[in-house]
Design an enzyme around this catalytic site. Structure first.
Site, short mmCIF file in Angstrom:
data_model
loop_
_atom_site.label_atom_id
_atom_site.label_comp_id
_atom_site.label_asym_id
_atom_site.label_seq_id
_atom_site.Cartn_x
_atom_site.Cartn_y
_atom_site.Cartn_z
N LYS A 114 0.82 -1.21 0.00
CA LYS A 114 0.00 0.00 0.00
C LYS A 114 0.85 1.26 0.00
O LYS A 114 0.52 2.23 -0.67
CB LYS A 114 -0.93 0.01 1.21
CG LYS A 114 -2.08 -0.97 1.05
CD LYS A 114 -3.17 -0.73 2.06
CE LYS A 114 -4.31 -1.70 1.85
NZ LYS A 114 -5.34 -1.61 2.87
N LYS A 196 -5.77 -10.76 -5.55
CA LYS A 196 -6.96 -10.85 -4.69
C LYS A 196 -8.09 -9.94 -5.15
O LYS A 196 -7.84 -8.82 -5.58
CB LYS A 196 -6.51 -10.43 -3.27
CG LYS A 196 -7.53 -10.60 -2.19
CD LYS A 196 -7.06 -9.98 -0.88
CE LYS A 196 -7.21 -8.48 -0.87
NZ LYS A 196 -7.32 -7.86 0.46
N LYS A 199 -11.71 -4.58 -2.35
CA LYS A 199 -12.62 -3.43 -2.29
C LYS A 199 -11.99 -2.20 -2.93
O LYS A 199 -12.67 -1.34 -3.42
CB LYS A 199 -12.90 -3.05 -0.82
CG LYS A 199 -13.58 -4.10 0.02
CD LYS A 199 -14.05 -3.48 1.33
CE LYS A 199 -13.13 -3.67 2.51
NZ LYS A 199 -13.02 -4.86 3.21
P1 TYM Z 1 -10.62 -6.65 5.17
O1 TYM Z 1 -11.69 -5.67 5.48
O2 TYM Z 1 -9.67 -6.34 4.08
O3 TYM Z 1 -11.27 -8.06 4.86
C1 TYM Z 1 -12.19 -8.66 5.75
C2 TYM Z 1 -12.02 -10.16 5.77
O4 TYM Z 1 -12.29 -10.69 4.47
C3 TYM Z 1 -11.17 -11.44 4.00
N1 TYM Z 1 -11.06 -11.17 2.55
C4 TYM Z 1 -11.02 -12.12 1.63
N2 TYM Z 1 -11.08 -13.46 1.71
C5 TYM Z 1 -11.02 -14.16 0.55
N3 TYM Z 1 -10.89 -13.57 -0.66
C6 TYM Z 1 -10.81 -12.23 -0.80
N4 TYM Z 1 -10.69 -11.67 -1.99
C7 TYM Z 1 -10.88 -11.43 0.38
N5 TYM Z 1 -10.85 -10.10 0.62
C8 TYM Z 1 -10.97 -9.96 1.96
C9 TYM Z 1 -9.98 -10.89 4.78
O5 TYM Z 1 -8.94 -11.82 4.86
C10 TYM Z 1 -10.60 -10.60 6.13
O6 TYM Z 1 -10.67 -11.76 6.92
N6 TYM Z 1 -7.51 -5.72 8.95
C11 TYM Z 1 -8.67 -6.47 8.55
C12 TYM Z 1 -9.88 -6.18 9.40
C13 TYM Z 1 -9.62 -6.33 10.86
C14 TYM Z 1 -9.59 -7.57 11.58
C15 TYM Z 1 -9.29 -7.19 12.93
C16 TYM Z 1 -9.81 -8.90 11.23
C17 TYM Z 1 -9.35 -5.34 11.72
N7 TYM Z 1 -9.14 -5.83 12.97
C18 TYM Z 1 -9.19 -8.15 13.92
C19 TYM Z 1 -9.70 -9.86 12.24
C20 TYM Z 1 -9.39 -9.49 13.56
C21 TYM Z 1 -8.99 -6.12 7.11
O7 TYM Z 1 -8.60 -5.11 6.61
O8 TYM Z 1 -9.83 -7.02 6.50
#
Ligand code: TYM
Length: 334
Positions: A114, A196, A199
């Site tokens: 990023k 991947k 969003k």
């Molecule tokens: P984020 O918002 O990017 O994604 C949320 C969850 O979805 C999964 N994910 C995917 N899985 C499969 N294929 C994809 N294309 C895909 N895109 C997203 C991510 O692996 C994630 O599990 N930092 C984290 C959010 C967070 C969090 C936490 C998670 C903040 N604090 C504490 C667990 C525990 C994030 O940005 O996820």
């Protein structure tokens, strides 16, 4: 009671990658693991590491909350809350920053990617993001944290920090274990199946959002990149496009890859893609209907109030305990 915790950033609209890689799993787990207390949250503090318009952010927070419930999270089984409504998250992040090293944060691949893309105006928040995430987790002592593959490194860091703090301050945290699905943990982009589905991808054709209408869902699948071989065969190494589409098919229907292959033997991508478009549409239709009922309802606010209160109860206690172990403030009166 043992606990499970996870969160999603409200950075944009939720796509089927996030849905299949995480939300669908949460719904399964809440039913399969009734002995656990669940904390699922909207990681809005994480969303501001890059500037967001105020109205956009508010809309996306509410949208994600409604989608969680519309996808099947049961407020009777899950504490659903908004991260910024529980101040202990920001407090814990600071305490953990004082127990993390610049070198280990510099090694985070998501930060490297990023910050490279952004080049100028990289915020300190983007850099310290994994310590905020570690805090989100360690506040609640969860045994398991269900995430997609891309969050594995952040979770490993959270485990390292937990162990370090435990050694210094007498075993205060549960060291959490990641729960990563065998398939579906990485759904790839429809326009570039080697990366991947995200969003934040500028190309809208790369994804299907949960609130997309039928015509867009079907159009996106129709234009998804495959290859010129034309037969439906699962081979993620050599044929990432068709294998990614088959993964989506499999995670939604539970039909094994071999059965999908035999079903479309002798047929081209056209039939397979038409069916997949319909399968995704049928999966999303009830979610969209429930979403429409929830989005402006008092019910949703009540769910978030209840979740916030329970989360605050647990998180405040943990912060007070850690402050005390560190020696901050005055000694606690028993
Ligand atoms: P984020 O918002 O990017 O994604 C949320 C969850 O979805 C999964 N994910 C995917 N899985 C499969 N294929 C994809 N294309 C895909 N895109 C997203 C991510 O692996 C994630 O599990 N930092 C984290 C959010 C967070 C969090 C936490 C998670 C903040 N604090 C504490 C667990 C525990 C994030 O940005 O996820």
């Amino acid at each position: 009671m043992k606990r499970i915790l996870s969160g999603i950033q409200p950075t944009g609209s939720i796509n089927i990658g996030t849905y299949l890689g995480s939300v669908k799993n949460f719904v399964k787990l809440q039913d399969q693991m009734p002995d656990y207390e669940f904390f699922i949250f909207i990681a809005d503090l994480h969303a501001i590491t890059v500037h967001k318009d105020k109205q956009f952010l508010r809309t996306k927070i509410k949208e994600l909350a409604a989608l969680y419930v519309a996808c099947g999270l049961d407020p009777e089984k899950v504490n659903l809350f908004i991260q910024s409504e529980v101040p202990a998250h920001s407090q814990m992040a600071y305490l953990l920053q004082c127990n993390s090293y610049i070198g280990e944060l510099e090694r985070m691949t998501q930060y490297k990617d990023k910050s490279r893309k952004q080049e100028t105006g990289v915020t300190v928040g983007l850099f310290t993001y994994p310590t905020l995430m570690a805090g989100d987790i360690l506040l609640y002592d969860p045994e398991y944290v269900p995430v997609g593959k891309d969050q594995k490194q952040h979770l490993e860091l959270a485990r390292d920090i937990a162990t370090r703090v435990n050694n210094k301050y007498n075993d205060i945290f549960t060291v959490p274990k990641p729960l990563i699905a065998e398939v579906g943990a990485k759904i790839n982009s429809l326009s570039d199946p080697t990366s991947k589905m995200s969003k934040s991808d500028d190309n809208e054709k790369s994804r299907i959002n949960l609130l997309d209408p039928e015509n867009i869902i079907k159009k996106r699948i129709k234009s998804a990149i495959t290859d010129s071989l034309g037969n439906v065969k699962y081979d993620p190494e050599n044929r990432p496009g068709i294998s990614n589409l088959m993964t989506i098919y499999h995670v939604i229907t539970n039909i094994p890859f071999e059965s999908i292959e035999s079903k479309y033997e002798g047929l081209g991508y056209k039939e397979f893609k038409e069916d997949l478009g319909e399968i995704i549409y049928q999966e999303l239709k009830p979610i969209q209907e429930r979403y429409a009922e929830l989005i402006n309802s008092k019910e949703l606010d009540d769910i978030l109030d209840k979740g916030r209160d329970r989360a605050n109860q647990v998180a405040y206690k943990k912060i007070m305990k850690l402050n005390d172990r560190i020696g901050l403030g005055r000694k606690r009166r028993k």
